[in-house]
Design a protein around this motif. Structure first.
Motif, PDB file in Angstrom:
ATOM      1  N   CYS B  81      -1.872   3.251  12.200  1.00  0.00           N
ATOM      2  CA  CYS B  81      -3.044   2.621  11.594  1.00  0.00           C
ATOM      3  C   CYS B  81      -3.699   1.649  12.577  1.00  0.00           C
ATOM      4  O   CYS B  81      -4.920   1.525  12.617  1.00  0.00           O
ATOM      5  CB  CYS B  81      -2.649   1.904  10.313  1.00  0.00           C
ATOM      6  N   HIS B  82      -2.881   0.990  13.376  1.00  0.00           N
ATOM      7  CA  HIS B  82      -3.426   0.037  14.341  1.00  0.00           C
ATOM      8  C   HIS B  82      -4.389   0.712  15.316  1.00  0.00           C
ATOM      9  O   HIS B  82      -5.482   0.205  15.557  1.00  0.00           O
ATOM     10  CB  HIS B  82      -2.309  -0.656  15.116  1.00  0.00           C
ATOM     11  N   VAL B  83      -3.968   1.845  15.890  1.00  0.00           N
ATOM     12  CA  VAL B  83      -4.850   2.473  16.877  1.00  0.00           C
ATOM     13  C   VAL B  83      -6.112   3.046  16.238  1.00  0.00           C
ATOM     14  O   VAL B  83      -7.055   3.391  16.922  1.00  0.00           O
ATOM     15  CB  VAL B  83      -4.155   3.564  17.748  1.00  0.00           C
ATOM     16  N   ARG B  84      -6.092   3.157  14.916  1.00  0.00           N
ATOM     17  CA  ARG B  84      -7.316   3.614  14.249  1.00  0.00           C
ATOM     18  C   ARG B  84      -8.107   2.458  13.633  1.00  0.00           C
ATOM     19  O   ARG B  84      -8.943   2.663  12.762  1.00  0.00           O
ATOM     20  CB  ARG B  84      -6.976   4.631  13.177  1.00  0.00           C
ATOM     21  N   GLY B  85      -7.765   1.243  14.022  1.00  0.00           N
ATOM     22  CA  GLY B  85      -8.617   0.120  13.625  1.00  0.00           C
ATOM     23  C   GLY B  85      -8.176  -0.676  12.421  1.00  0.00           C
ATOM     24  O   GLY B  85      -9.011  -1.263  11.728  1.00  0.00           O
ATOM     25  N   ALA B  86      -6.869  -0.742  12.151  1.00  0.00           N
ATOM     26  CA  ALA B  86      -6.388  -1.478  10.981  1.00  0.00           C
ATOM     27  C   ALA B  86      -6.705  -2.969  11.069  1.00  0.00           C
ATOM     28  O   ALA B  86      -6.976  -3.615  10.063  1.00  0.00           O
ATOM     29  CB  ALA B  86      -4.877  -1.286  10.816  1.00  0.00           C
ATOM     30  N   GLN B  87      -6.687  -3.502  12.277  1.00  0.00           N
ATOM     31  CA  GLN B  87      -6.933  -4.935  12.438  1.00  0.00           C
ATOM     32  C   GLN B  87      -8.296  -5.326  11.872  1.00  0.00           C
ATOM     33  O   GLN B  87      -8.442  -6.338  11.204  1.00  0.00           O
ATOM     34  CB  GLN B  87      -6.846  -5.308  13.930  1.00  0.00           C
ATOM     35  N   ARG B  88      -9.273  -4.483  12.106  1.00  0.00           N
ATOM     36  CA  ARG B  88     -10.621  -4.818  11.640  1.00  0.00           C
ATOM     37  C   ARG B  88     -10.716  -4.704  10.119  1.00  0.00           C
ATOM     38  O   ARG B  88     -11.477  -5.425   9.477  1.00  0.00           O
ATOM     39  CB  ARG B  88     -11.642  -3.956  12.363  1.00  0.00           C
ATOM     40  N   VAL B  89      -9.943  -3.796   9.567  1.00  0.00           N
ATOM     41  CA  VAL B  89      -9.902  -3.696   8.104  1.00  0.00           C
ATOM     42  C   VAL B  89      -9.268  -4.964   7.532  1.00  0.00           C
ATOM     43  O   VAL B  89      -9.773  -5.546   6.573  1.00  0.00           O
ATOM     44  CB  VAL B  89      -9.103  -2.446   7.660  1.00  0.00           C
ATOM     45  N   LEU B  90      -8.194  -5.404   8.168  1.00  0.00           N
ATOM     46  CA  LEU B  90      -7.523  -6.619   7.709  1.00  0.00           C
ATOM     47  C   LEU B  90      -8.459  -7.824   7.825  1.00  0.00           C
ATOM     48  O   LEU B  90      -8.566  -8.635   6.903  1.00  0.00           O
ATOM     49  CB  LEU B  90      -6.240  -6.864   8.516  1.00  0.00           C
ATOM     50  N   ASP B  91      -9.140  -7.911   8.956  1.00  0.00           N
ATOM     51  CA  ASP B  91     -10.059  -9.038   9.151  1.00  0.00           C
ATOM     52  C   ASP B  91     -11.109  -9.072   8.049  1.00  0.00           C
ATOM     53  O   ASP B  91     -11.459 -10.129   7.527  1.00  0.00           O
ATOM     54  CB  ASP B  91     -10.740  -8.936  10.519  1.00  0.00           C
ATOM     55  N   GLN B  92     -11.616  -7.908   7.707  1.00  0.00           N
ATOM     56  CA  GLN B  92     -12.635  -7.838   6.684  1.00  0.00           C
ATOM     57  C   GLN B  92     -12.070  -8.250   5.318  1.00  0.00           C
ATOM     58  O   GLN B  92     -12.716  -8.963   4.559  1.00  0.00           O
ATOM     59  CB  GLN B  92     -13.218  -6.414   6.628  1.00  0.00           C
ATOM     60  N   LEU B  93     -10.845  -7.819   5.047  1.00  0.00           N
ATOM     61  CA  LEU B  93     -10.199  -8.209   3.790  1.00  0.00           C
ATOM     62  C   LEU B  93      -9.990  -9.717   3.729  1.00  0.00           C
ATOM     63  O   LEU B  93     -10.175 -10.344   2.688  1.00  0.00           O
ATOM     64  CB  LEU B  93      -8.854  -7.500   3.653  1.00  0.00           C
ATOM     65  N   PRO B 101      -2.930 -13.187   5.207  1.00  0.00           N
ATOM     66  CA  PRO B 101      -1.798 -12.406   4.726  1.00  0.00           C
ATOM     67  C   PRO B 101      -0.685 -13.321   4.224  1.00  0.00           C
ATOM     68  O   PRO B 101      -0.399 -14.351   4.823  1.00  0.00           O
ATOM     69  CB  PRO B 101      -1.338 -11.628   5.951  1.00  0.00           C
ATOM     70  N   GLY B 102      -0.091 -12.968   3.104  1.00  0.00           N
ATOM     71  CA  GLY B 102       0.971 -13.785   2.518  1.00  0.00           C
ATOM     72  C   GLY B 102       0.434 -14.748   1.477  1.00  0.00           C
ATOM     73  O   GLY B 102       1.194 -15.350   0.733  1.00  0.00           O
ATOM     74  N   GLU B 103      -0.906 -14.881   1.412  1.00  0.00           N
ATOM     75  CA  GLU B 103      -1.487 -15.846   0.468  1.00  0.00           C
ATOM     76  C   GLU B 103      -2.040 -15.156  -0.782  1.00  0.00           C
ATOM     77  O   GLU B 103      -2.244 -13.950  -0.803  1.00  0.00           O
ATOM     78  CB  GLU B 103      -2.605 -16.640   1.148  1.00  0.00           C
ATOM     79  N   THR B 104      -2.288 -15.988  -1.781  1.00  0.00           N
ATOM     80  CA  THR B 104      -2.804 -15.487  -3.051  1.00  0.00           C
ATOM     81  C   THR B 104      -4.109 -16.214  -3.362  1.00  0.00           C
ATOM     82  O   THR B 104      -4.227 -17.419  -3.079  1.00  0.00           O
ATOM     83  CB  THR B 104      -1.771 -15.754  -4.164  1.00  0.00           C
ATOM     84  N   PHE B 110      -5.611 -11.745  -6.511  1.00  0.00           N
ATOM     85  CA  PHE B 110      -5.165 -10.928  -5.376  1.00  0.00           C
ATOM     86  C   PHE B 110      -4.120 -11.632  -4.521  1.00  0.00           C
ATOM     87  O   PHE B 110      -4.206 -12.843  -4.301  1.00  0.00           O
ATOM     88  CB  PHE B 110      -6.335 -10.632  -4.449  1.00  0.00           C
ATOM     89  N   THR B 111      -3.166 -10.863  -4.041  1.00  0.00           N
ATOM     90  CA  THR B 111      -2.304 -11.326  -2.965  1.00  0.00           C
ATOM     91  C   THR B 111      -2.530 -10.365  -1.805  1.00  0.00           C
ATOM     92  O   THR B 111      -2.571  -9.152  -2.006  1.00  0.00           O
ATOM     93  CB  THR B 111      -0.828 -11.298  -3.389  1.00  0.00           C
TER      94      THR B 111
END
Ligand SMILES: Cc1cc2nc3c(=O)[nH]c(=O)nc-3n(C[C@H](O)[C@H](O)[C@H](O)COP(=O)(O)O)c2cc1C
Ligand code: FES
Lengths: 623, 162
Positions: B81-93, B101-104, B110-111
């Motif tokens: 997932c990382h090489v397909r751009g997971a970081q940017r998805v996480l950043d957007q979330l 991450p880890g927070e609610t 949402f957590t």
């Protein structure tokens, strides 16, 4: 059916199952593996159920939800037996049509066939699809035809035959000799010869011994253990029973990662069914050998997949590794002799016993026998699980089976071995894949993750990614590992954010060496591999980040610049809407108004790339 | 969770100290976190010192000491997932939800969590919300995917914006 108390009874039972099954009878298999789940196979199954109920009316058309077929890219997958017609990307709406045309009238639904990517030819049969053609699916193949929740399915394809052979016509020593002769090497990472381990465990003093199946599958980007356990749990179980017999163990554990709920369910069902038939428990098949298995769930820690940490977890302690001055085969779980093998290693055992080491050793290379399942993922057209004979070249895997790189991009590297492995550059694409060759080039087999990277993958970023993973997953027991991974990660951050110096590269190498040498378990011992292998093959890319503050693959965010090409901009305003920080200004062009081309305010830009994603006209340039 | 429910879980694993991880996992599944009272109760019943239970509870990713949101958004940060751009998805979330991450979220809806491979790499980048997989994610799909899980007020706001 009660407990079977002799091999003859098992054979009779098997005959009964086979007799009741007409090999020419039509049945539909829908892949129920996790990949197909994600693409909606459940709705497809429901649709088929409905159609069969409405139309088949006692026609005896079977429906079977199987484990993963491997071709996850094209899911949901449906295969029609006995002709083995493969339909891909099937939607629930397709079910009635498939039933009418193919099941009832033997005609092919062209639109659902797999199309050869270069010739454009439509391929009917599963076996003819290039993805499957070069594979050798001796371990994984049955996944596609059996329902994992039905022990009858496994028995129908010859399941537990090897167990009978081992229990009734081989002494434990003979079983070990056969596995040694087959030169079965562990598929979980190290490649240690399984037969040797079994022998040491058998010879270890002690009445009580344990066997464990390692299904912790911590390598991020690998899922073959999951698919085996979900799709063909009995093959793993049969291997474990044979191993336990050879070693003299009467208790076993399957240690499964908690992220794999379906695997936990399926292996649980398999254990239950095997017990009911007397294939597990007291006096297996009346042989006088008793063995039973329990499931233990992991807690989501990578290091807990390491042998001593795994055993600590089962004992109810924190999953930290210990020094292995005394090996776990002598003193493992609860200080008793314990033999741990990986899921895939166990799944190889029935095959070796059933067909013999002489047959098995024909497959593979000098030092690595048999096949290996890889999870072929990343920037490759046919992502999925592939089982290939050892010694096949990377080129064959990536191009012939994997169908090459999407979007006409260039292959840059293949990463194997998970976080302990390394990146193999494109120049070594003709490398035969086996345990020893991969180690020679600075990577390793690992558990079988194979991540394909193209020119848009930044190798410094990949190294940083793994180091980030390892620094989080290091349990912290050894200072060298805890601090070494952290410092290496910091340096890689510096480099990817434009503050790197050339001295950093030497420091990385030195830190890597210390971390590897001074750490207790293989996590620290192999932690520098991702850094060292990328430094070895992609030093120029590191230098480009350091000297010119440029990321050639356009990944490292801090070094990127987004710019809107005013002459290409159509003034649609989509990018401004997408921008989360309102860094884009301009005026939308309408019928009435002329509009102003959009512009990015560099001061405000957080380089999230949303504008780039949203632009339909390639008006946004990344530098 | 009542004491008798915890009792039932302990019983299911045969009151063994070695089953502590399984017991904690079952409590976690029920409550979505590990309440202190539950840990104290388990410790007392199995004669395990509380500090050992805390050590286990903080070691594994699957266990949490903090209350969790109604919906768990789990971003796969595995290699595929990382090489397909997971970081940017996480950043957007992170931007959308306003938490790391880890927070609610404050409204306990949402957590946000990250995970190192969900085993559906072919569909990467993958986000799992309450166990349901969303494959082939990218930053622009984030808002739409979250929408169906928003609490009502937020949902209206999001609908209005769209
Ligand atoms: C940090 C670390 C993580 C590991 N994770 C796994 C794993 O997830 N699955 C696995 O089978 N082996 C894993 N191993 C390897 C095991 O320690 C052990 O060698 C293996 O399970 C033995 O089985 P095999 O000989 O059949 O490969 C890991 C090792 C280390 C050092
Ligand atoms: S890497 Fe994301 S699902 Fe495997």
């Amino acid at each position: 059916m009660g407990r079977l108390s002799s091999p003859q009874e098992l054979e009779k039972y098997r005959e009964g199952i086979r007799r009741r099954r007409d090999p020419h009878q039509a049945f539909i298999t829908v892949c129920g593996g996790t990949g197909c789940h994600a693409s909606g196979c459940h709705a497809v199954v429901d649709a088929f159920k409905k159609v069969i109920q409405e139309k088949a009316k006692g026609n005896g058309v079977g429906l079977r939800v199987t484990g993963c077929h491997g071709f996850c890219e094209r899911g949901p997958l449906v295969v029609l037996h006995p002709q083995k017609v493969l339909y891909q990307r099937v939607k629930p709406e397709d079910a009635p049509k498939i039933f009418e045309e193919t099941v009832l009238n033997g005609k092919i639904v062209e639109s659902l066939l797999y199309e050869h990517p270069t010739t454009g030819e439509k391929i009917v049969s599963e076996e003819e699809v290039p993805f499957y053609k070069k594979q050798m699916r001796i371990i994984f193949g049955n996944n596609g035809s059996i329902d994992p929740a039905q022990i009858e399915d496994y028995l129908a394809v010859g399941g537990y035959q090897a167990l009978c052979k081992a229990l009734f016509s081989m002494k434990p020593e003979e079983v070990i000799r056969e596995v040694k002769k087959a030169n079965l090497r562990g598929r979980g990472g190290g490649g240690f010869p399984a037969g040797l381990k079994w022998e040491q465990c058998r010879n270890a003093p002690g009445e009580i011994k344990y066997v464990i199946c390692n299904a912790d599958e911590g390598d991020p980007g690998a899922y073959m253990d999951r698919s085996l356990l979900e799709g063909n749990p009995h093959s793993v179980l049969e291997g474990m029973i044979i191993g336990a017999y050879a070693i003299g163990a009467h208790e076993g554990y399957v240690f499964v990662r908690h992220e794999y709920p379906l695997a936990v369910v399926n292996i649980g069902i398999a254990i239950q069914q095997a017990r009911e038939l007397g294939l597990l428990g007291k006096e297996i098949l009346g042989s006088g050998f008793s063995f039973d298995v329990q499931i233990s769930r992991g807690g989501g820690a990578f290091v807990a997949g390491e042998s001593t940490a795994l055993m600590a977890t089962i004992e109810g302690n924190v999953g930290e590794p210990r020094a292995k001055h005394i090996h776990t085969v002598i003193s493992g779980l609860w200080d008793r002799p314990t033999n741990l093998n990986n899921v895939e290693t166990w799944a190889n055992v029935p095959l070796i016993i059933d067909r013999g080491a002489d047959w098995y050793t024909q497959i593979g290379t000098e030092g690595s026998k048999g096949t290996k399942i890889f999870s072929l993922v990343g920037k490759v057209n046919n992502t999925g699980l592939v089982e290939v004979p050892m010694g096949i070249t990377l080129r064959e895997i990536v191009y012939d089976i994997g169908g090459g790189i999407p979007g006409g991009k260039k292959l840059k590297a293949v990463q194997t071995g998970g976080p302990s492995g390394g990146c193999i550059p494109e120049s070594l694409i003709d490398l035969p894949v086996d345990f020893d060759r991969l180690t020679e080039v600075g990577s390793m087999m690992g558990s079988g993750g194979m991540i394909v990277m193209d020119e848009s993958t930044c190798m410094v970023d990949v190294a940083k990614y793994f180091m980030n993973f390892l620094k989080d997953e290091s349990c912290g027991k050894c200072t060298s590992c805890r601090e070494g991974t952290r410092r290496m990660h910091e340096i890689l951050m510096e480099i990817t954010e434009g503050r790197g110096t050339l001295d950093h590269l030497d420091l990385l190498e030195e830190l890597g060496w210390v971390t590897a040498e001074a750490s207790l378990c293989a996590l620290g011992g192999t932690a520098p591999n991702p850094v060292l292998s990328t430094l070895r093959y992609f030093r120029d890319e590191y230098k480009e980040h350091i000297l010119n503050k440029r990321c050639p693959a356009k990944v490292c965010r801090a070094l990127l610049k987004y710019r809107i090409l005013s002459d290409v901009c159509t003034m649609c305003g989509r990018c401004a809407k997408a921008c989360p920080v309102e860094a884009i200004s301009g005026k939308v062009k309408t019928k009435k108004e002329k509009g102003i081309p959009f512009k990015i305010d560099e001061q405000k830009c957080i380089k999230c790339g949303m504008c780039f994603e949203s632009c339909k006209f390639e008006a946004i340039e990344v530098q | 969770m009542t004491q008798s429910e915890i009792e039932a879980i302990i019983e299911r694993y045969g009151r063994k100290e070695s089953s502590i991880l399984s017991i904690l996992q079952d409590i976690q599944t029920r409550e979505k976190y590990l309440p202190r009272e539950a840990l104290e109760y388990v410790g007392e019943k199995l004669q395990i010192p509380l500090n050992k239970i805390y050590r286990i509870a903080t070691f594994y990713r699957a266990l949490s000491l903090m209350p969790r949101g109604r919906h768990e958004v789990c971003v796969c940060m595995g290699t595929a997932c990382h090489v397909r751009g997971a970081q940017r998805v996480l950043d957007q979330l992170k931007l959308e939800l306003g938490i790391a991450p880890g927070e609610t979220t404050k409204d306990l809806n949402f957590t946000l969590e990250t995970v190192n491979c969900l085993g559906v790499c072919a569909a990467g980048p993958v986000v799992a919300i309450d166990g349901q997989y969303f494959g082939k994610m990218n930053p622009t799909k984030v808002e739409g995917t979250l929408k169906q899980f928003r609490s009502d007020k937020k949902k209206e706001a999001a609908d209005g914006k769209a």
